[in-house]
Design a protein around this motif. Sequence first.
Motif, short mmCIF file in Angstrom:
data_model
loop_
_atom_site.label_atom_id
_atom_site.label_comp_id
_atom_site.label_asym_id
_atom_site.label_seq_id
_atom_site.Cartn_x
_atom_site.Cartn_y
_atom_site.Cartn_z
N VAL A 144 19.58 88.24 28.28
CA VAL A 144 20.33 89.37 28.76
C VAL A 144 21.42 88.55 29.75
O VAL A 144 21.38 87.64 29.98
CB VAL A 144 19.56 89.99 29.98
N MET A 145 22.76 89.28 29.41
CA MET A 145 24.00 88.64 29.88
C MET A 145 24.38 90.06 30.79
O MET A 145 24.28 90.99 30.30
CB MET A 145 24.83 88.02 28.88
N PHE A 146 25.22 89.55 31.84
CA PHE A 146 25.86 90.55 32.60
C PHE A 146 27.15 91.20 32.34
O PHE A 146 27.75 90.52 31.55
CB PHE A 146 25.99 90.00 34.19
N VAL A 205 16.31 93.29 39.57
CA VAL A 205 15.55 93.38 38.30
C VAL A 205 16.27 92.83 37.14
O VAL A 205 15.99 91.70 36.33
CB VAL A 205 15.19 94.66 37.77
N ASN A 206 17.72 92.75 36.72
CA ASN A 206 18.63 92.50 36.07
C ASN A 206 18.63 90.92 36.16
O ASN A 206 18.62 90.37 35.14
CB ASN A 206 19.95 93.05 36.15
N SER A 207 18.79 90.48 37.35
CA SER A 207 18.97 89.10 37.47
C SER A 207 17.44 88.24 37.03
O SER A 207 17.51 87.27 36.47
CB SER A 207 18.95 88.54 39.09
N ILE A 208 16.59 89.05 37.36
CA ILE A 208 15.09 88.34 36.97
C ILE A 208 15.12 88.40 35.41
O ILE A 208 14.63 87.46 34.93
CB ILE A 208 14.02 89.01 37.63
N MET A 209 15.49 89.31 34.79
CA MET A 209 15.65 89.51 33.38
C MET A 209 16.43 88.45 32.81
O MET A 209 15.99 87.68 31.73
CB MET A 209 16.10 90.76 33.06
N TRP A 210 17.34 87.99 33.49
CA TRP A 210 18.44 87.05 33.01
C TRP A 210 17.66 85.71 33.01
O TRP A 210 17.65 84.89 32.10
CB TRP A 210 19.63 86.95 33.66
N ALA A 211 16.84 85.44 34.04
CA ALA A 211 16.25 84.30 34.21
C ALA A 211 14.96 84.09 33.24
O ALA A 211 14.82 83.22 32.77
CB ALA A 211 15.67 84.19 35.72
N ILE A 212 14.56 85.11 33.03
CA ILE A 212 13.46 84.99 32.25
C ILE A 212 13.71 84.55 30.80
O ILE A 212 12.81 83.64 30.09
CB ILE A 212 12.54 86.40 31.95
N GLY A 213 14.51 85.12 30.13
CA GLY A 213 15.01 84.62 28.85
C GLY A 213 15.30 83.29 28.92
O GLY A 213 14.76 82.23 28.01
N LEU A 214 15.90 82.71 29.84
CA LEU A 214 16.11 80.88 30.06
C LEU A 214 14.92 80.44 30.01
O LEU A 214 14.31 79.22 29.62
CB LEU A 214 17.25 80.89 31.13
N GLU A 215 14.02 80.92 30.95
CA GLU A 215 12.73 80.30 31.33
C GLU A 215 11.69 79.96 29.97
O GLU A 215 11.37 79.00 29.68
CB GLU A 215 11.70 81.12 32.29
N THR A 252 20.46 87.36 21.46
CA THR A 252 20.41 88.48 22.73
C THR A 252 20.02 89.54 22.27
O THR A 252 20.17 90.63 23.08
CB THR A 252 22.00 88.62 22.93
N ASP A 253 19.26 89.66 21.13
CA ASP A 253 18.99 90.98 20.37
C ASP A 253 20.06 92.05 20.67
O ASP A 253 20.02 92.95 20.75
CB ASP A 253 17.80 91.69 21.32
N ASN A 254 21.22 91.31 20.05
CA ASN A 254 22.71 92.08 19.85
C ASN A 254 22.34 93.59 19.76
O ASN A 254 21.85 93.55 18.40
CB ASN A 254 23.48 91.26 19.15
N PRO A 255 22.89 94.32 20.29
CA PRO A 255 23.56 94.27 21.40
C PRO A 255 22.70 94.53 22.59
O PRO A 255 23.38 94.98 23.74
CB PRO A 255 24.78 95.24 21.08
N ASN A 256 21.44 94.57 22.69
CA ASN A 256 20.36 95.13 23.71
C ASN A 256 20.56 94.29 24.92
O ASN A 256 20.53 95.02 26.00
CB ASN A 256 19.04 95.23 22.97
N GLY A 257 20.28 93.02 24.87
CA GLY A 257 20.44 92.13 25.93
C GLY A 257 21.93 91.82 26.44
O GLY A 257 22.03 91.83 27.48
N ALA A 258 22.80 91.83 25.39
CA ALA A 258 24.34 91.64 25.64
C ALA A 258 24.93 91.38 23.95
O ALA A 258 24.03 91.23 23.29
CB ALA A 258 24.43 90.27 26.31
N PRO A 259 26.07 91.91 23.98
CA PRO A 259 26.82 91.41 22.73
C PRO A 259 26.68 90.01 22.18
O PRO A 259 26.64 89.16 23.53
CB PRO A 259 28.13 91.98 22.88
N PHE A 260 26.27 89.58 21.22
CA PHE A 260 26.07 88.23 20.89
C PHE A 260 27.42 87.22 21.18
O PHE A 260 27.16 86.17 21.62
CB PHE A 260 26.07 88.15 19.16
N VAL A 261 28.66 87.71 21.36
CA VAL A 261 29.54 86.82 21.91
C VAL A 261 29.44 86.41 23.14
O VAL A 261 29.93 85.25 23.77
CB VAL A 261 31.12 87.58 21.72
#
Length: 389
Positions: free
Chosen positions: A305-307, A355-365, A380-389
Amino acid sequence: MTELLVKNACVIDPLRSINAETMDIAIRDGRIVEEVSGAAEVIDVHGMLTMPGGVDSHTHICGTKVNFGRYMSPEDMRAGRTPRRGPLHATSGYSVPTTYGNSYRYSVMGYTTLLEGAMAPLEARHTHEEFIYTPLQDTMANTLFDGNWGIMEAIRDGDTKRVAAIIAWTLRAVKGFGVKLTNPGGTEAWQWGKNVSCIRDPVPYFEVTPAEIIRKVIEANELLHLPHSVHLHANNLGTPGNYTCTLGSMGLVPDLNKKRQTLYATHVQFHAYGGSGWPDFCSKSEPIANFVNMRPQIVMDMGQVMFGRTTTMTADGPMEFNLYRLHHEKWSNHDVELETGSGIIPVIYRRKNLVNSIMWAIGLELALLTESPWQCLLTTDNPNGAPFV
Ligand SMILES: [Zn+2]
């Protein structure tokens, strides 16, 4: 015969342990060779990185639901406009760009191969048409079998060979690459306004469980020796406490052949949640990564996920309905008869949202805790977590 000499390349090639060495690369007819003749075309790439082409192993770029995402968000189409330049087409769209927009932006980032995450067999034609207009990458599509009536009947009869025959016929007919299961059984339950909560719930009418679907389809996939393992979007996506369901699904991987990858678990960030609800929502990346570390047959991708604003789209219809009830945004749901479903809603991931911040951390973890870099891939499961860019 076409020859090319790429001079002064700063090469990174992990397979050959080449780490940022400056060298010349000779290419003949699309293959790297020792040397080429003096007549070869020369490209000086001094100051640029030269790497193997990137592969996005799970992205949504072509097909019906992607196009629905474009219809639904004219504001998104206005966000990323670029003018026509020489041979380059004009593009538009930010989270769901036009096909040329996707292709050019992936090229700038060094991607040469894209795997469309979900193609419904009945809607394959549209996916291939859009592949034709994605000019700069090799493209292929996972084909959806999660709510396939013929397959569920064969599983109920315990007939693995019939499951394999249906998969083989369908992949050939729709020119699909791999077998995709999205919320197996859940997309069929959605036709009855229901869902399955995890792998042991029976699918209405068919009386098979997601666990049986996952196991039998893996067996059929291995019987056919398909180039890709079963590509699984597990049940119960995005729900607090769903990590136990994810571990249960990963535990279904049979020891058919320890050397071969038999399961690709996709966007695992969305499946690594602890807690009993949103107030005590937490990361469970560690038990998931530990499990994958013990099972060389399993590969996963992050679904990072990206913000910011994006558009979610998946065959997982009931999950998108839950997301709609959470966000009250624009919403579309679709039933692909006898096969699968789909749903789309735009979302905004906010850095000030816990919740969104924890989601962001989980991917990296997940990526940091997985010992073999070949077992946790960047998406990023483009575009579900974020657009791939
Ligand atoms: Zn996906």
